[in-house]
Design a protein around this motif. Sequence first.
Motif, PDB file in Angstrom:
ATOM      1  N   LEU A  14       0.884  -1.261   0.014  1.00 20.56           N
ATOM      2  CA  LEU A  14      -0.154   0.058  -0.027  1.00 20.56           C
ATOM      3  C   LEU A  14       0.815   1.401   0.086  1.00 20.56           C
ATOM      4  O   LEU A  14       1.787   1.236   0.690  1.00 20.56           O
ATOM      5  CB  LEU A  14      -0.839   0.010   1.350  1.00 20.56           C
ATOM      6  N   VAL A  15       0.538   2.210  -0.814  1.00 14.45           N
ATOM      7  CA  VAL A  15       1.337   3.277  -1.054  1.00 14.45           C
ATOM      8  C   VAL A  15       0.689   4.647  -0.691  1.00 14.45           C
ATOM      9  O   VAL A  15      -0.431   4.741  -1.352  1.00 14.45           O
ATOM     10  CB  VAL A  15       2.021   3.316  -2.575  1.00 14.45           C
ATOM     11  N   SER A  32     -11.297  -4.022   3.898  1.00 13.61           N
ATOM     12  CA  SER A  32     -11.592  -2.905   3.172  1.00 13.61           C
ATOM     13  C   SER A  32     -12.305  -3.289   2.001  1.00 13.61           C
ATOM     14  O   SER A  32     -11.832  -4.091   0.951  1.00 13.61           O
ATOM     15  CB  SER A  32     -10.437  -2.444   2.718  1.00 13.61           C
ATOM     16  N   SER A  33     -13.612  -2.894   1.703  1.00 11.99           N
ATOM     17  CA  SER A  33     -14.324  -3.405   0.432  1.00 11.99           C
ATOM     18  C   SER A  33     -13.602  -2.780  -0.778  1.00 11.99           C
ATOM     19  O   SER A  33     -13.708  -3.663  -1.870  1.00 11.99           O
ATOM     20  CB  SER A  33     -15.660  -3.008   0.327  1.00 11.99           C
ATOM     21  N   VAL A  34     -12.867  -1.893  -0.727  1.00 14.24           N
ATOM     22  CA  VAL A  34     -12.332  -1.021  -1.698  1.00 14.24           C
ATOM     23  C   VAL A  34     -11.034  -1.707  -1.992  1.00 14.24           C
ATOM     24  O   VAL A  34     -10.806  -2.287  -3.332  1.00 14.24           O
ATOM     25  CB  VAL A  34     -11.894   0.493  -1.395  1.00 14.24           C
ATOM     26  N   ILE A  35     -10.230  -2.205  -1.431  1.00 16.91           N
ATOM     27  CA  ILE A  35      -8.903  -2.882  -1.533  1.00 16.91           C
ATOM     28  C   ILE A  35      -9.290  -4.427  -1.987  1.00 16.91           C
ATOM     29  O   ILE A  35      -8.723  -4.864  -2.910  1.00 16.91           O
ATOM     30  CB  ILE A  35      -7.983  -2.915  -0.361  1.00 16.91           C
ATOM     31  N   LYS A  36     -10.252  -4.934  -1.175  1.00 21.28           N
ATOM     32  CA  LYS A  36     -10.758  -6.075  -1.715  1.00 21.28           C
ATOM     33  C   LYS A  36     -11.194  -6.309  -3.296  1.00 21.28           C
ATOM     34  O   LYS A  36     -10.925  -7.172  -4.048  1.00 21.28           O
ATOM     35  CB  LYS A  36     -12.052  -6.667  -0.787  1.00 21.28           C
ATOM     36  N   GLU A  47      -3.937  -3.259  -9.996  1.00 21.63           N
ATOM     37  CA  GLU A  47      -3.567  -3.560  -8.668  1.00 21.63           C
ATOM     38  C   GLU A  47      -3.656  -5.058  -8.484  1.00 21.63           C
ATOM     39  O   GLU A  47      -2.779  -5.416  -7.631  1.00 21.63           O
ATOM     40  CB  GLU A  47      -4.430  -2.914  -7.409  1.00 21.63           C
ATOM     41  N   GLU A  48      -4.548  -5.695  -9.018  1.00 22.62           N
ATOM     42  CA  GLU A  48      -4.672  -7.199  -8.994  1.00 22.62           C
ATOM     43  C   GLU A  48      -3.558  -7.606  -9.725  1.00 22.62           C
ATOM     44  O   GLU A  48      -3.006  -8.730  -9.102  1.00 22.62           O
ATOM     45  CB  GLU A  48      -6.054  -7.659  -9.640  1.00 22.62           C
ATOM     46  N   ARG A  52       0.058  -3.992  -5.669  1.00 21.89           N
ATOM     47  CA  ARG A  52       0.296  -2.629  -5.274  1.00 21.89           C
ATOM     48  C   ARG A  52      -0.658  -1.746  -5.394  1.00 21.89           C
ATOM     49  O   ARG A  52      -1.462  -1.488  -6.478  1.00 21.89           O
ATOM     50  CB  ARG A  52       1.751  -2.300  -6.158  1.00 21.89           C
ATOM     51  N   CYS A  53      -1.208  -0.869  -4.196  1.00 20.96           N
ATOM     52  CA  CYS A  53      -2.196  -0.198  -4.320  1.00 20.96           C
ATOM     53  C   CYS A  53      -1.616   1.131  -3.800  1.00 20.96           C
ATOM     54  O   CYS A  53      -1.283   1.228  -2.869  1.00 20.96           O
ATOM     55  CB  CYS A  53      -3.488  -0.642  -3.337  1.00 20.96           C
ATOM     56  N   VAL A  54      -1.898   2.125  -4.805  1.00 19.99           N
ATOM     57  CA  VAL A  54      -1.498   3.612  -4.616  1.00 19.99           C
ATOM     58  C   VAL A  54      -2.854   4.328  -4.299  1.00 19.99           C
ATOM     59  O   VAL A  54      -3.820   4.357  -4.799  1.00 19.99           O
ATOM     60  CB  VAL A  54      -0.560   4.064  -5.726  1.00 19.99           C
ATOM     61  N   PHE A  55      -2.609   4.967  -2.986  1.00 24.18           N
ATOM     62  CA  PHE A  55      -3.707   5.938  -2.505  1.00 24.18           C
ATOM     63  C   PHE A  55      -3.412   7.426  -2.561  1.00 24.18           C
ATOM     64  O   PHE A  55      -2.684   7.934  -1.585  1.00 24.18           O
ATOM     65  CB  PHE A  55      -4.303   5.301  -1.265  1.00 24.18           C
ATOM     66  N   GLU A  56      -3.478   8.134  -3.514  1.00 28.45           N
ATOM     67  CA  GLU A  56      -3.232   9.528  -3.845  1.00 28.45           C
ATOM     68  C   GLU A  56      -4.098  10.318  -2.699  1.00 28.45           C
ATOM     69  O   GLU A  56      -3.569  11.604  -2.518  1.00 28.45           O
ATOM     70  CB  GLU A  56      -3.721  10.029  -5.198  1.00 28.45           C
TER      71      GLU A  56
END
Length: 108
Positions: A14-15, A32-36, A47-48, A52-56
Motif C-alpha cells: 500500500l502506497v 476494506s471493500s475497496v482494496i478487496k 492492482e490485482e 500494489r495499491c496507490v492511494f493519492e
Amino acid sequence: MASNGSPSSEYVTLVSSDGFEFVVLREATMISSVIKGMLDPNSKFAEERTGRCVFEEINGMVLEKVVEFFHYWYKNREKEDVPDMEIPVELCLELLMAADFLGLDKAT
C-alpha cells in the motif's frame, strides 16, 4: 513462494500520497471493500496484477495508522472483549475520511 506484488503473493504493498510504502498481509486488507475489489482476481484492475495499491488521497501518517488497524483487526478478528485501538486525536478526522474512502464502515 510468489514474490511480493504478484497476484498470488500473500502480501500487498500500500502506497501513500507522499510515497510511503507498507507491505501488508493480503488477508488483513480484505476488511476494506475497496482494496478487496482492487485485488479481486476477476477484476481488470492493475492492482490485482501488481499487488500494489496507490492511494493519492491518503498521506503516510494516516495510511500507517490504517495499516496498523488492518493488523489489529486481523489479529483480533475472532476474539471477544478486544481493547480499543489507540487513535491520536489529531488524526481522527483524516482517519474517518480514509475509513469511509476504503469502505471500512461496511459490514464484511
